[in-house]
Structures are given as structure tokens and as C-alpha cells.
Design an enzyme around this catalytic site. Structure first.
Site, mmCIF file in Angstrom:
data_model
loop_
_atom_site.group_PDB
_atom_site.id
_atom_site.type_symbol
_atom_site.label_atom_id
_atom_site.label_comp_id
_atom_site.label_asym_id
_atom_site.label_seq_id
_atom_site.Cartn_x
_atom_site.Cartn_y
_atom_site.Cartn_z
ATOM 1 N N CYS A 141 0.793 -1.172 -0.107
ATOM 2 C CA CYS A 141 -0.033 0.111 -0.161
ATOM 3 C C CYS A 141 0.807 1.380 -0.054
ATOM 4 O O CYS A 141 2.091 1.231 -0.031
ATOM 5 C CB CYS A 141 -0.924 -0.036 1.140
ATOM 6 S SG CYS A 141 -0.626 1.130 2.534
ATOM 7 N N CYS A 191 3.750 1.793 2.342
ATOM 8 C CA CYS A 191 4.898 0.910 2.263
ATOM 9 C C CYS A 191 5.852 1.952 1.331
ATOM 10 O O CYS A 191 6.919 2.074 1.669
ATOM 11 C CB CYS A 191 4.663 -0.243 1.419
ATOM 12 S SG CYS A 191 3.664 -1.303 2.203
ATOM 13 N N ASP A 214 7.131 31.000 -29.713
ATOM 14 C CA ASP A 214 8.107 31.646 -30.426
ATOM 15 C C ASP A 214 7.521 31.720 -31.891
ATOM 16 O O ASP A 214 6.751 30.864 -32.448
ATOM 17 C CB ASP A 214 9.197 30.476 -30.414
ATOM 18 C CG ASP A 214 10.367 30.620 -31.558
ATOM 19 O OD1 ASP A 214 10.795 31.977 -31.423
ATOM 20 O OD2 ASP A 214 10.598 29.833 -32.221
ATOM 21 N N ASP A 250 10.644 25.620 -30.562
ATOM 22 C CA ASP A 250 11.353 24.284 -31.090
ATOM 23 C C ASP A 250 12.716 24.099 -30.459
ATOM 24 O O ASP A 250 13.458 23.174 -30.917
ATOM 25 C CB ASP A 250 11.521 24.615 -32.527
ATOM 26 C CG ASP A 250 12.241 25.762 -33.128
ATOM 27 O OD1 ASP A 250 13.102 26.422 -32.300
ATOM 28 O OD2 ASP A 250 12.338 26.283 -34.200
ATOM 29 N N ASP A 299 15.641 29.129 -28.307
ATOM 30 C CA ASP A 299 14.554 29.434 -27.154
ATOM 31 C C ASP A 299 14.702 28.532 -25.987
ATOM 32 O O ASP A 299 14.026 28.464 -25.118
ATOM 33 C CB ASP A 299 13.436 29.754 -27.602
ATOM 34 C CG ASP A 299 12.834 28.614 -28.603
ATOM 35 O OD1 ASP A 299 13.503 27.616 -28.681
ATOM 36 O OD2 ASP A 299 11.982 28.964 -29.399
HETATM 37 P P1 ADP Z 1 13.309 34.135 -34.256
HETATM 38 O O1 ADP Z 1 12.660 34.725 -32.998
HETATM 39 O O2 ADP Z 1 12.082 34.477 -35.138
HETATM 40 O O3 ADP Z 1 13.457 32.798 -34.148
HETATM 41 P P2 ADP Z 1 15.996 35.138 -34.379
HETATM 42 O O4 ADP Z 1 16.225 35.635 -33.073
HETATM 43 O O5 ADP Z 1 16.701 33.874 -34.974
HETATM 44 O O6 ADP Z 1 14.436 35.101 -34.835
HETATM 45 O O7 ADP Z 1 16.508 36.321 -35.510
HETATM 46 C C1 ADP Z 1 15.761 37.591 -35.367
HETATM 47 C C2 ADP Z 1 16.201 38.582 -36.568
HETATM 48 O O8 ADP Z 1 17.517 38.900 -36.748
HETATM 49 C C3 ADP Z 1 15.779 38.068 -37.697
HETATM 50 O O9 ADP Z 1 14.353 38.463 -38.114
HETATM 51 C C4 ADP Z 1 16.700 38.694 -38.892
HETATM 52 O O10 ADP Z 1 16.315 40.028 -39.054
HETATM 53 C C5 ADP Z 1 18.203 38.691 -38.103
HETATM 54 N N1 ADP Z 1 18.814 37.622 -38.461
HETATM 55 C C6 ADP Z 1 19.257 36.710 -37.517
HETATM 56 N N2 ADP Z 1 20.194 35.862 -38.216
HETATM 57 C C7 ADP Z 1 20.153 36.272 -39.651
HETATM 58 C C8 ADP Z 1 20.899 35.703 -40.764
HETATM 59 N N3 ADP Z 1 21.527 34.552 -40.711
HETATM 60 N N4 ADP Z 1 20.662 36.480 -41.632
HETATM 61 C C9 ADP Z 1 19.858 37.684 -42.005
HETATM 62 N N5 ADP Z 1 19.339 37.936 -40.753
HETATM 63 C C10 ADP Z 1 19.474 37.499 -39.506
HETATM 64 MG MG MG Z 2 12.913 30.109 -33.504
#
Ligand code: ADP
Ligand code: MG
Length: 725
Positions: free
Chosen positions: A13, A16, A413, A612, A616
Site C-alpha cells: 500500500c 509502504c 516562438d 522548437d 529558445d
Molecule cells: P526568431 O525569434 O524569429 O527565431 P531570431 O532571433 O533567430 O528570430 O532572428 C531575429 C532577426 O535577426 C531576424 O528576423 C533577422 O532580421 C535577423 N537575423 C538573424 N540571423 C540572421 C541571418 N543569418 N541572416 C539574416 N538576418 C538574420
Molecule cells: Mg526560433
């Protein structure tokens, strides 16, 4: 630090389970221990430098329980209980007939009391041995358990009757052997049923295990041989034919095909696989055939990690259970006191006979077993987490399942969660003498080294235009800003406004172009060559199929829905409007997402974060509940408390709904078991007798006790009918 899980049999139970828990806790070096009565498992976190697995198992066995190695032990226990029950029944039937119908009909059996004594003794001591053993081990641990109640109760009836047979001239010829025999038979029956139903609750694990094929075709010494999957080694080359299930995780070395990975990643469209690609065990090959090298076997495969996760969840303890446990630990001693008090009151105060008072206290002891109380929470958690797993929702622990119903705010996100995370280039705008094609070439060049989804968009657009992409130098990714690199002594910048601001490049001249695109929900990237703006590239992502419906359903549940993104506010708002999202928090750099979550929590919100796990993970960890998408990636499996296998946001709704439902069941179970005890104890103590002449016989008490446990388990099993919304 090490975490182990030990299967324990012979627990009778919930108290335990508590006894074992506190004994293990007393060992040094234990950081966390949880013993679950329903799943018969102990999960222990300990410091390997201070204590070892062997010592922990020893403590369990010292208390009188068995550390079992496998499922077969459980089957064995079920068989033992069945045999004990049948043995007990065969002896108890004649006892019942002699003591009850014959007695009422006035049929006299010669040597009646002696026959009853002979028939009852094996029931009391052979069938009832487990109760004595349990009492002894709890006495050693200075506690009392349900076994104590049964052992004391039935022994009182048995020994009184024994003395009545020996000293019939003093005690009269009334014996009560049937009470103890029938009680023990019923309780063993109840235990047997309990074991059977408990087995049903863990079926979902068996279903998951069933996904795994039993054999694999490996190539050894240039020959194909079929071997059991336990015999596959890391590095083995495995042959997969059309239509076959992939046995373990690995990497393709030859051939190509498409693979249905829906059972692990939720992606319903088969995925193309070629040399160098990863394949996951339990997924199904379509038409091609290929060879792959095994990289993860046994308990390391993705499927087995998922199974372990569900198993751990089923054995973990919900916070609400700690309350029930605490109550049951005071319960048994309290019941013993009530039984003694009832005896004393009936015998000395009211002046009833010794036998009358004794039988009342036996009824109190028997009816008050806190079994149902101990089963109320874990059985519901077990079915709830199992039901989740069947629906592609992996819940990592009872706490997450319990807490999900308290969520007030869901933060999504944007990229890869609400949207597919596969943007494609929609517009290219020339700002200078550099042509569109050149713009794309420069952009693709700097994006080569980036793993961002936007980089993929740019690269595939360049590929479509058949542009030759040169190799830059000094590549640097700037999360949340963009990318920078050098090419032929030119500095190339590609990213958002903030990136331009960082390098003091003015964007006011073409701000109108940018905002127009952003208002359409597109993400705009600016290309600057040698500090001069050269062009704009806009990319748009498609919204996932069920995002809108999921948000509508969440609103229906009165939840606040927030979108969190690193993208700029205008783009985010355009998408949020399509989805009817309440609030947008945009322009957040990846390392600030966590802070946004804790700020929301400071406002008193209970926050779930859905993402994902790519950029984040800290925010998922900070949230009250982190919901990660996709079981195929290690990162999601590690960071999420709830993992959605299917790429379907409606499962966020189902998770909350399942949590609500499970909590409802737990509360029903707890209410029912408290109510049962609150009503049955006074009735057994004879409260109704002075007014109505009603006395609860100990036999009925044992039936009620068995019924209360079985009804709690059955109520939890009803959850199996749960259908995801
Ligand atoms: P999310 O929150 O949508 O995942 P990120 O934080 O990854 O976005 O990116 C935020 C912004 O930074 C993008 O919308 C873009 O404007 C810019 N950015 C980030 N990485 C790149 C890249 N490799 N080439 C061009 N722009 C980028
Ligand atoms: Mg993302």
C-alpha cells in the site's frame, strides 16, 4: 550524480512506498527519491561518491520488499496472488457455509468449532503471512501500515475464537473464524484485481515498445545475417529493404530512399534520405533500399529515450500526491487509536459485551485501510501520461502534467513554431548600382556559414538563379542581427536594421520600402557593401496549418496568447493579426527571450513557452512549462517538460486539456477516498447502532475496503477513453 530506477515488488500500500522513501532518504548522499506505489518503482538521484546502487537496493530489501529485475517478476506476483486467492477461497467456502447458512438454518455440524479452527488456521497464517511480514517490517521502521491494520484486526478475531475453542466454559461457544477467513480472502482478491488493473494502466509503454522491430539484417563478413536487435553493435552496417522498419539509429552509408518518420518527429510527409543522412530507429522505410551504420543502440536510441521519458513520468510524483502521502502517514496510527477508543467506549462506557466491542474495533481496523487514498493520484497520473504518449504528447513528469492546468498565458516562438520556419525569398530590391543578381550573390556568400532559416532561404534563391557563390573570409554570425564577412577587401553586412545601426549605416532613405514589405508580414534583410546600402531581400514564411485553430481553441479556454520573436515588430504584427494573437513581443534578441518570460511571471502569470528549442532553450527552461516541438531532436527532448511529437500546435491545447482532465480525475479519486473513510469509520465504530440498530460487520467492511480501491483504479482507467480535442 546518478539517477536510477528500481522495480520493487511486494509493496502492499501507499504507506509502504513512503516507508521505503524515508529509509532511502536516511542514507547519506541522496538528493532525491520518489517511490511510486502504482508503478512499483523507485526513482533515486544520488551522489555516486557517497552511496551506491547496491546499498540502496539493500535498504529496500532490509525493509522486507523485493527488488525485482523485470516484468516477469510482476507476472509472477500476479500468479502468486491468484493462487493464494484460490487456496484461500477453497478453505473459506466451507467455513462460510458452516458458520452462516447452516447456523441460520439450525443445521448442526459435529465438532463445528474444531473444523472451523482447522480450516481457518492456514488462511490466517499462510495466506495472511504477507500482512504479518509487512507489520513486522514497518514496526522495525517504527511506523504502521495498512498491513498492520489487517494483521491486528484479523488476529484479534482469530485469537479470540481460538481461546473460545480452548476455554469454551469461560468464553462461551461463540467463535468468529469466518470473519478473519472471509476478510483475508476478500483482501487478497482485492490485491489481485489491483495488480491486474495496474498492469492495464501501463499499456502505453508496451505500445511504444511495440514500435521497435525485433530483428535487423546486418552485414558481417560480407554476408547478410538476420540477428535480434539486442545483438546489434555500434558500427554495424545494417541493410534496409523496401517497406522495412529501421531497427536502430544510424547514418546512411549507401543508397537512398524516403522514410516515414511520423511516429518520432510527427512529420507526415516522408523524408528523402541519402548517403550521410541520419535515420531514426522505429521509423519506416518506403520504396528504396539502403545500408546504414548503427550509431545508437539499446537504451541510447531515440525511441528508447522516449520510452524512458514516459516511464519516468509515470513513476514521478505529482505535487498533489505529497499531500495525500502526508495524510496517509498519520492515518494508520489514527485508525488504531480510533479502534482502541471504540472498544473502550463500547465495553466500559456503554457496557456492551467483550465480543461486541471487539468486533466493532475489528470492523474499524479493516474498513479504514488507506489504500484508495494511496492509489488516487498515481493511477490517474499513469493513465494521463500514457494517454498523452499515445497522442504524441510526451509529458516529462507528473509535476508538468499537474501544472499545465494552471497555465494562464501561452507564449509562442514565431519562427519554426507558429510558422513552418522555412522562409523563402519573395522580393529583391535594388538600392544602388548593384544588380538584383549581384545582391543575391553577396547575400548568399555571407549566409553560407549561417544555420539560420533565413540563410537557407537566401541560399536556395541563389541556387535557383544558378548563381556561383564565392567563398568569403572572416565570416561572423551575429544572433539577432544578421551576418558579416569580407570579400575582395570589401566588408559585407547582411541583416536587420539593428545590424545597420551597429555599423552606423543610415536606413532612413529606404525606410518606406522596408515598412511596406514588413506590413505584408515579410522579414526584410538589408545588404550593405563597404558601408553602403546595396539592396533589400525580403523573405516570407508560411504559417503552419493548425496554428490558427490552436490559438482559437486557446482563446476559448480563456488563455492569453503571446507571440515572442526576434523579428521586427511590424512583420510580427502582420502575422499576429492573421492569427488573432493578443500580444506581440518583437525584436527580442535570443539571449533576452528568457528575461521576457520571467518578466511575465513577475506579473503573476503562469507561463507556458512553446518553441522548437533552437534558440529558445533558456526561455523554455525558464517558463513554468516548457513545451518543445519535435521529439526527433535531442535539444527538444532535453529542454521541454512537454514534448509535442507531432508538428501540430493543437497539441498544446490537448496538453492543457489532458492536464485539466487528469486533475479532475485525481480530485474525484481523492474526494471519493476521503469521503469513503469519513463515512465508513464512524459507521464501523457503531455510531448508527444506538439509533437504528445498524452495525457494520467486519466482513462487509473488508468488501467495502476492497471495493474502494478497485473503484478508484477503475475511475482512473476510465481515462483511457479520453479523446484528444
Ligand atoms: P526568431 O525569434 O524569429 O527565431 P531570431 O532571433 O533567430 O528570430 O532572428 C531575429 C532577426 O535577426 C531576424 O528576423 C533577422 O532580421 C535577423 N537575423 C538573424 N540571423 C540572421 C541571418 N543569418 N541572416 C539574416 N538576418 C538574420
Ligand atoms: Mg526560433
Amino acid at each position: 550524480m546518478k539517477k536510477i530506477s528500481i522495480s520493487i515488488s511486494d509493496m502492499h500500500c501507499a504507506s509502504c512506498a513512503q516507508k521505503i522513501e524515508s529509509a532511502i532518504k536516511k542514507l547519506g548522499g541522496i538528493t532525491d527519491v520518489s517511490v511510486n506505489f502504482a508503478t512499483e518503482k523507485a526513482t533515486v538521484n544520488f551522489d555516486e561518491k557517497m552511496v551506491n546502487e547496491y546499498r540502496i537496493k539493500q535498504v529496500i530489501e532490509e525493509l522486507g520488499y523485493k527488488v525485482s529485475e523485470s516484468d516477469t517478476d510482476k507476472q509472477e506476483e500476479i500468479r502468486t496472488l491468484r493462487n493464494l486467492f484460490l487456496f484461500s477461497l477453497i478453505l473459506t467456502l466451507p467455513i462460510f457455509i458452516i458458520a452462516m447458512p447452516f447456523e441460520w438454518l439450525g443445521i448442526d455440524v459435529p465438532y463445528k468449532n474444531y473444523i472451523l479452527l482447522v480450516l481457518t488456521t492456514p488462511v490466517q497464517f499462510i495466506v495472511g503471512y504477507r500482512f504479518y511480514k509487512g507489520t513486522y517490517s514497518s514496526l522495525k521502521a517504527k511506523t504502521a501500515s495498512m498491513d498492520t491494520l489487517i494483521a491486528v484486526g484479523t488476529s484479534a478475531a482469530y485469537f479470540y475464537s481460538l481461546f473460545a475453542v480452548i476455554f469454551s466454559d469461560i468464553l462461551g461457544s461463540g467463535v468468529y473464524f469466518e470473519i478473519t477467513a472471509i476478510i483475508i480472502t476478500f483482501i487478497i482478491l482485492g490485491k489481485w484485481m489491483e495488480m491486474l488493473t495496474k498492469g492495464k494502466a501501463s499499456e502505453s509503454i508496451k505500445k511504444l515498445m511495440g514500435l521497435q522491430p525485433k530483428t535487423a539484417i546486418v552485414i558481417r563478413n560480407k554476408k547478410e545475417i538476420e540477428i535480434p536487435i539486442e545483438k546489434v553493435n555500434v558500427g554495424d552496417i545494417i541493410l534496409i529493404k523496401p517497406g522495412q522498419k529501421i531497427p536502430v539509429d544510424g547514418i546512411i552509408v549507401d543508397g537512398f530512399s524516403s522514410v516515414d518518420e511520423s511516429m518520432i518527429t510527427g512529420e507526415s510527409i516522408p523524408v528523402e534520405k541519402k548517403k550521410g543522412d541520419v535515420v531514426i530507429g522505429a521509423t519506416v522505410n518506403k520504396h528504396g533500399s539502403f545500408k546504414f551504420r548503427a550509431s545508437k543502440i539499446g537504451k541510447d536510441t531515440t525511441l528508447n529515450q522516449i520510452i524512458k521519458l514516459v516511464e519516468d513520468a509515470q513513476t514521478s510524483k505529482a505535487p498533489i500526491q505529497r499531500l495525500a502521502d502526508k495524510i496517509s502517514s498519520y492515518f494508520v496510527p489514527a485508525v488504531i487509536l480510533i479502534a482502541i477508543a471504540s472498544f473502550l467506549i463500547w465495553y466500559f462506557v456503554i457496557g456492551q459485551s467483550f465480543v461486541f466491542s471487539l468486533i466493532i474495533s475489528v470492523a474499524v481496523l479493516i474498513i479504514a485501510c488507506p489504500c484508495a487514498l494511496g492509489l488516487a493520484t498515481p493511477t490517474a497520473i499513469m493513465v494521463g501520461t500514457g494517454k498523452g504518449a499515445e497522442n504524441g504528447i510526451l509529458i516529462k513528469g507528473a509535476e508538468a502534467l499537474e501544472n499545465a492546468h494552471k497555465i494562464t498565458t501561452i507564449v509562442f516562438d514565431k519562427t519554426g513554431t507558429l510558422t513552418k520556419g522555412e522562409p523563402s525569398v519573395t522580393d529583391i530590391i535594388k538600392l544602388d548600382e548593384i544588380s538584383e543578381k549581384e545582391i543575391l550573390k553577396y547575400a548568399a556568400m555571407v549566409e553560407k556559414g549561417s544555420e539560420h532559416p533565413l540563410a537557407d532561404a537566401v541560399l536556395s534563391a541563389a541556387k535557383k538563379e544558378k548563381i556561383k557563390i564565392p567563398e568569403p573570409s572572416g565570416f561572423q554570425a551575429m544572433p539577432g542581427y544578421g551576418v558579416v564577412a569580407d570579400y575582395q577587401a570589401k566588408k559585407i553586412l547582411f541583416g536587420n536594421r539593428n545590424l545597420m545601426k551597429k555599423y552606423k549605416i543610415k536606413t532612413s532613405g529606404f525606410e518606406k520600402n522596408i515598412t511596406d514589405l514588413e506590413n505584408q508580414g515579410k522579414t526584410v534583410m538589408i545588404l550593405a557593401v563597404n558601408k553602403k546600402p546595396a539592396g533589400l531581400i525580403a523573405a516570407a514564411d508560411t504559417i503552419k496549418e493548425f496554428s490558427e485553430e490552436a490559438i482559437r481553441l486557446l482563446h476559448k479556454m480563456n488563455k492569453e496568447v503571446i507571440m515572442l520573436t526576434g523579428d521586427n515588430e511590424r512583420t510580427a504584427l502582420a502575422i499576429a493579426k492573421k492569427l488573432d494573437i493578443d500580444k506581440v513581443i518583437a525584436g527580442v534578441r535570443p539571449d533576452h527571450k528568457e528575461k521576457v518570460i520571467s518578466d511575465l511571471q513577475k506579473q503573476g502569470k503562469v507561463v507556458a513557452m512553446v518553441g522548437d528549442g533552437i534558440n529558445d532553450a533558456p526561455a523554455l527552461a525558464r517558463a513554468d512549462i516548457g513545451i518543445a516541438i519535435g521529439a526527433g531532436t535531442d535539444i527538444a527532448l532535453e529542454t521541454g517538460q512537454i514534448i509535442l511529437v507531432k508538428n501540430d500546435l493543437r497539441d498544446v491545447v490537448t496538453s492543457i486539456d489532458l492536464s485539466n482532465y487528469t486533475m479532475k480525475k485525481i480530485k474525484q479519486n481523492l474526494f471519493w477516498s476521503f469521503f469513503y473513510n469519513a463515512v465508513s469509520i464512524p459507521v464501523a465504530a457503531g455510531v448508527l447502532y444506538p439509533f437504528t440498530g445498524f452495525l457494520l460487520s467486519p466482513i462487509i467492511a473488508s468488501l467495502a475496503m476492497a471495493f474502494s480501491s478497485v473503484s478508484v483504479i477503475s475511475n482512473s482507467l476510465l481515462m483511457k477513453r479520453y479523446k484528444a480535442k
